[in-house]
Design a protein around this motif. Structure first.
Motif, PDB file in Angstrom:
ATOM      1  N   THR A   1      73.053  31.242  45.977  1.00  0.00           N
ATOM      2  CA  THR A   1      73.622  30.470  47.085  1.00  0.00           C
ATOM      3  C   THR A   1      75.057  30.055  46.784  1.00  0.00           C
ATOM      4  OG1 THR A   1      71.404  29.620  47.602  1.00  0.00           O
ATOM      5  CG2 THR A   1      73.280  28.461  48.569  1.00  0.00           C
TER       6      THR A   1
ATOM      7  N   TYR B   1      77.317  32.989  47.239  1.00  0.00           N
ATOM      8  CA  TYR B   1      77.585  33.225  48.660  1.00  0.00           C
ATOM      9  C   TYR B   1      78.642  32.255  49.177  1.00  0.00           C
ATOM     10  CZ  TYR B   1      76.904  33.152  53.688  1.00  0.00           C
ATOM     11  OH  TYR B   1      77.110  33.181  55.043  1.00  0.00           O
ATOM     12  N   ILE B   2      78.513  30.995  48.811  1.00  0.00           N
ATOM     13  CA  ILE B   2      79.459  29.981  49.276  1.00  0.00           C
ATOM     14  C   ILE B   2      80.861  30.271  48.740  1.00  0.00           C
ATOM     15  CG2 ILE B   2      80.091  27.544  49.090  1.00  0.00           C
ATOM     16  CD1 ILE B   2      77.075  26.911  49.090  1.00  0.00           C
TER      17      ILE B   2
ATOM     18  N   SER C   1      82.056  34.063  50.206  1.00  0.00           N
ATOM     19  CA  SER C   1      82.071  34.333  51.643  1.00  0.00           C
ATOM     20  C   SER C   1      83.423  33.938  52.218  1.00  0.00           C
ATOM     21  CB  SER C   1      80.944  33.565  52.346  1.00  0.00           C
ATOM     22  OG  SER C   1      81.176  32.178  52.292  1.00  0.00           O
TER      23      SER C   1
ATOM     24  N   ARG D   1      84.321  31.740  54.275  1.00  0.00           N
ATOM     25  CA  ARG D   1      84.359  30.399  54.870  1.00  0.00           C
ATOM     26  C   ARG D   1      84.056  30.444  56.369  1.00  0.00           C
ATOM     27  NH1 ARG D   1      83.965  29.559  50.323  1.00  0.00           N
ATOM     28  NH2 ARG D   1      85.198  28.247  48.944  1.00  0.00           N
TER      29      ARG D   1
ATOM     30  N   TYR E   1      81.632  28.963  57.780  1.00  0.00           N
ATOM     31  CA  TYR E   1      81.009  27.716  58.222  1.00  0.00           C
ATOM     32  C   TYR E   1      81.774  26.532  57.654  1.00  0.00           C
ATOM     33  CZ  TYR E   1      77.298  31.056  59.174  1.00  0.00           C
ATOM     34  OH  TYR E   1      76.592  32.150  59.632  1.00  0.00           O
TER      35      TYR E   1
ATOM     36  N   GLN F   1      78.112  22.316  56.390  1.00  0.00           N
ATOM     37  CA  GLN F   1      77.030  23.283  56.551  1.00  0.00           C
ATOM     38  C   GLN F   1      76.687  23.952  55.226  1.00  0.00           C
ATOM     39  OE1 GLN F   1      79.009  25.393  59.849  1.00  0.00           O
ATOM     40  NE2 GLN F   1      77.131  25.106  61.039  1.00  0.00           N
ATOM     41  N   TYR F   2      77.719  24.258  54.441  1.00  0.00           N
ATOM     42  CA  TYR F   2      77.475  24.857  53.130  1.00  0.00           C
ATOM     43  C   TYR F   2      76.742  23.880  52.208  1.00  0.00           C
ATOM     44  CZ  TYR F   2      80.388  28.986  53.955  1.00  0.00           C
ATOM     45  OH  TYR F   2      80.889  30.174  54.422  1.00  0.00           O
ATOM     46  N   TYR F   3      77.153  22.614  52.225  1.00  0.00           N
ATOM     47  CA  TYR F   3      76.488  21.606  51.406  1.00  0.00           C
ATOM     48  C   TYR F   3      75.027  21.450  51.825  1.00  0.00           C
ATOM     49  CZ  TYR F   3      80.584  19.857  48.898  1.00  0.00           C
ATOM     50  OH  TYR F   3      81.661  19.735  48.060  1.00  0.00           O
TER      51      TYR F   3
ATOM     52  N   PHE G   1      72.720  32.752  58.439  1.00  0.00           N
ATOM     53  CA  PHE G   1      73.258  33.195  57.152  1.00  0.00           C
ATOM     54  C   PHE G   1      72.659  34.566  56.797  1.00  0.00           C
ATOM     55  CE2 PHE G   1      72.933  28.536  57.024  1.00  0.00           C
ATOM     56  CZ  PHE G   1      74.252  28.182  56.792  1.00  0.00           C
TER      57      PHE G   1
END
Length: 201
Positions: free
Chosen positions: A22, A25-26, A29, A31, A33, A37-39, A101
């Motif tokens: 995860t 991905y964060i 990616s 960005r 989102y 939303q990521y948190y 996602f």
């Protein structure tokens, strides 16, 4: 080196891999989102794939169903693997959905398929390495992110390849697995990820 090899089996235990996937991905990616939303998705992954399984493990240990987080005995794997599949299915249905996602969805779907394969192998008394399943799945997910987002993260990929070898050596040194169990575990992690690439790359 042999003195620190066991450290890698604990530091990169499979329970940490969903969180690392995860975070990958964060980080890599584009960005798509908001930070909130990521948190939120990271928090959900930590709760469902780390704290709940860890709490369940201590419950099983209390009742004498498992004796170690490494689950050395084949028969000790059934309940934790079933629990992991159920929790992953809940995560995919309620949080990391294909429309929100997609990249992360297929990473966890691949993990669910890998877990199912490892679970089925129990019935032929084969103990595939879950460590190798986890690290190889993460490795190929990161490779997929590199291709999907057209980013050069060769050093990250190379580090994961090196880490895969170190973890394999650690499991052999601890006499937790044979070479065949490591190889099958590696394939169980890689093949589902590769097969699912066609849906998101």
């Amino acid at each position: 080196m042999k003195k620190i090899l066991p450290f890698f089996s604990y530091a990169f235990h499979p329970i940490f891999i969903p969180i690392l996937g995860t975070l990958s991905y964060i980080i890599f990616s584009e960005r798509l989102y908001t930070v909130e939303q990521y948190y939120l998705v990271l928090f959900q992954v930590i709760i469902i794939t780390f704290f709940l399984p860890l709490s369940f493990f201590y419950l099983l240990r209390t009742f004498g169903k498992v004796d170690s987080i490494m689950m050395a005995e084949v028969k000790q794997r059934k309940i934790p693997l079933i629990m992991q599949m159920v929790l992953t299915a809940v995560l995919l249905q309620k949080s990391i959905t294909i429309d929100r996602f997609p990249e992360l969805y297929f990473f966890f779907l691949g993990g669910l398929i890998s877990t199912l394969i490892v679970f089925l192998l129990i019935y032929i008394h084969f103990k595939a390495s879950i460590h190798m399943v986890a690290i190889s799945a993460l490795n190929f997910f990161v490779i997929g992110l590199s291709i999907h987002f057209q980013i050069n993260i060769i050093y990250t990929i190379a580090s994961l390849v090196l880490l895969t070898g170190i973890i394999a050596s650690s499991r052999l040194y601890m006499r937790a697995h044979t070479q065949e169990e490591l190889t099958v575990g590696y394939l169980c992690g890689v093949v589902p990820q590769l097969c699912l690439w066609c849906f998101w790359l």
